[in-house]
Design a protein around this motif. Structure first.
Motif, short mmCIF file in Angstrom:
data_model
loop_
_atom_site.label_atom_id
_atom_site.label_comp_id
_atom_site.label_asym_id
_atom_site.label_seq_id
_atom_site.Cartn_x
_atom_site.Cartn_y
_atom_site.Cartn_z
N ARG A 76 18.71 14.90 15.62
CA ARG A 76 17.44 15.19 15.50
C ARG A 76 16.26 13.82 15.27
NH1 ARG A 76 16.95 19.92 11.11
NH2 ARG A 76 14.78 20.01 12.15
N GLN A 77 15.25 14.12 15.39
CA GLN A 77 14.04 13.03 15.28
C GLN A 77 13.90 12.52 13.59
OE1 GLN A 77 10.50 14.35 17.27
NE2 GLN A 77 11.17 13.30 19.02
N LEU B 256 20.13 20.10 -3.97
CA LEU B 256 20.11 19.75 -2.75
C LEU B 256 21.02 20.84 -1.91
CD1 LEU B 256 21.08 15.96 -3.38
CD2 LEU B 256 19.49 16.78 -1.76
N LYS B 257 20.66 20.83 -0.71
CA LYS B 257 21.09 21.79 0.58
C LYS B 257 21.93 20.75 1.57
CE LYS B 257 17.03 24.66 -0.17
NZ LYS B 257 16.06 25.28 0.44
N PRO B 258 22.90 21.54 2.14
CA PRO B 258 23.40 20.92 3.37
C PRO B 258 22.48 20.35 4.36
CG PRO B 258 24.74 22.92 2.70
CD PRO B 258 23.53 22.94 1.88
N GLU B 259 21.45 21.16 4.50
CA GLU B 259 20.44 20.77 5.57
C GLU B 259 19.72 19.52 5.16
OE1 GLU B 259 21.07 23.84 4.17
OE2 GLU B 259 18.86 24.73 4.06
N ASP B 260 19.93 18.90 3.99
CA ASP B 260 19.18 17.87 3.62
C ASP B 260 20.12 16.49 3.96
OD1 ASP B 260 18.43 19.45 0.25
OD2 ASP B 260 16.95 19.00 2.13
N THR B 261 21.37 16.94 4.55
CA THR B 261 22.11 15.78 4.95
C THR B 261 21.49 15.05 6.18
OG1 THR B 261 24.31 16.89 4.34
CG2 THR B 261 24.32 15.36 6.09
N ALA B 262 21.26 13.57 5.89
CA ALA B 262 20.70 12.74 6.85
C ALA B 262 20.87 11.28 6.45
CB ALA B 262 19.21 13.25 6.86
N ASN C 127 0.96 -1.14 0.21
CA ASN C 127 -0.05 -0.04 -0.07
C ASN C 127 0.80 1.20 0.03
OD1 ASN C 127 -2.26 1.42 -0.12
ND2 ASN C 127 -3.13 0.52 1.88
N ASP C 128 0.71 2.12 0.97
CA ASP C 128 1.53 3.58 0.87
C ASP C 128 3.08 3.10 1.17
OD1 ASP C 128 -0.99 5.57 2.79
OD2 ASP C 128 -0.92 4.63 0.91
N MET C 129 4.01 3.79 0.44
CA MET C 129 5.35 3.75 0.51
C MET C 129 5.97 5.38 0.76
SD MET C 129 6.52 0.92 -2.47
CE MET C 129 7.92 0.43 -1.49
N GLY C 130 6.82 5.55 1.57
CA GLY C 130 7.32 6.58 1.85
C GLY C 130 8.83 6.67 2.39
N TRP C 131 9.32 7.81 2.29
CA TRP C 131 10.95 8.36 2.75
C TRP C 131 10.81 9.09 3.69
CZ3 TRP C 131 14.86 6.12 0.84
CH2 TRP C 131 14.92 5.19 -0.59
N TYR C 132 11.57 8.82 4.98
CA TYR C 132 11.94 9.61 5.85
C TYR C 132 13.30 9.66 6.04
CZ TYR C 132 7.23 8.66 7.83
OH TYR C 132 5.81 8.60 7.87
N ARG C 133 13.73 10.81 6.75
CA ARG C 133 15.11 11.02 7.12
C ARG C 133 15.35 11.37 8.60
NH1 ARG C 133 15.70 16.59 3.51
NH2 ARG C 133 14.64 18.12 5.24
N GLN C 134 16.65 11.05 9.02
CA GLN C 134 16.89 11.53 10.26
C GLN C 134 18.66 11.79 10.16
OE1 GLN C 134 16.62 8.20 13.15
NE2 GLN C 134 16.73 9.74 15.04
N ALA C 135 18.58 13.28 10.79
CA ALA C 135 19.85 13.87 10.72
C ALA C 135 20.24 13.72 12.22
CB ALA C 135 19.79 15.36 10.74
N PRO C 136 21.71 13.75 12.29
CA PRO C 136 22.37 13.64 13.79
C PRO C 136 21.67 14.74 14.74
CG PRO C 136 23.98 13.66 12.15
CD PRO C 136 22.61 14.10 11.20
#
Length: 122
Positions: A43-44, A85-91, A32-41
């Motif tokens: 941070r949640q 892409l931005k440096p804040e996308d690092t995760a 069913n649903d698929m997704g992307w998540y990210r986690q930076a150092p």
């Protein structure tokens, strides 16, 4: 068992692009649903983008207009095209999927990949 395997992470300069892939395999009747998540150092983990089986998509405000999620239902695979892409996308980027494992199991269970590192240098 169900496995999700991500690929495509790496190091890129600011303004560059990367494409992540996540393939679900194993005992699968329907995804069913698929997704992307990210986690930076420090941070949640946060939602990046989601895609329903019928193609409906959603994005975090921080990535709208830069990231595009898509999926191939024949391959149980979801993609994340990341541009500007931005440096804040690092995760570490994780994919997930809601999977129904057989016709006799009426509920969906959520599965997660192991994560892939994306590093954007300034």
């Amino acid at each position: 068992q169900v496995q999700l395997v991500e690929s495509g992470g790496g190091l890129v300069q600011a303004g560059g692009s990367l494409r992540l892939s996540c393939a679900a395999s194993g005992t699968i009747f329907r995804v069913n649903d698929m997704g992307w998540y990210r986690q930076a150092p420090g941070r949640q983990r946060e939602l990046v983008a989601t895609a329903s089986r019928d193609g409906t998509t959603g994005y975090a405000d921080s990535v709208k207009g830069r990231f595009t999620i898509s999926r191939d239902n024949t391959k149980n695979t979801v993609y994340l095209q990341m541009s500007a892409l931005k440096p804040e996308d690092t995760a570490v980027y994780y994919c997930n999927a809601y999977v129904r494992r057989s016709p006799t199991i009426l509920t969906y269970s959520i599965y997660w990949g192991q994560g892939t590192q994306v590093t954007v240098s300034s």
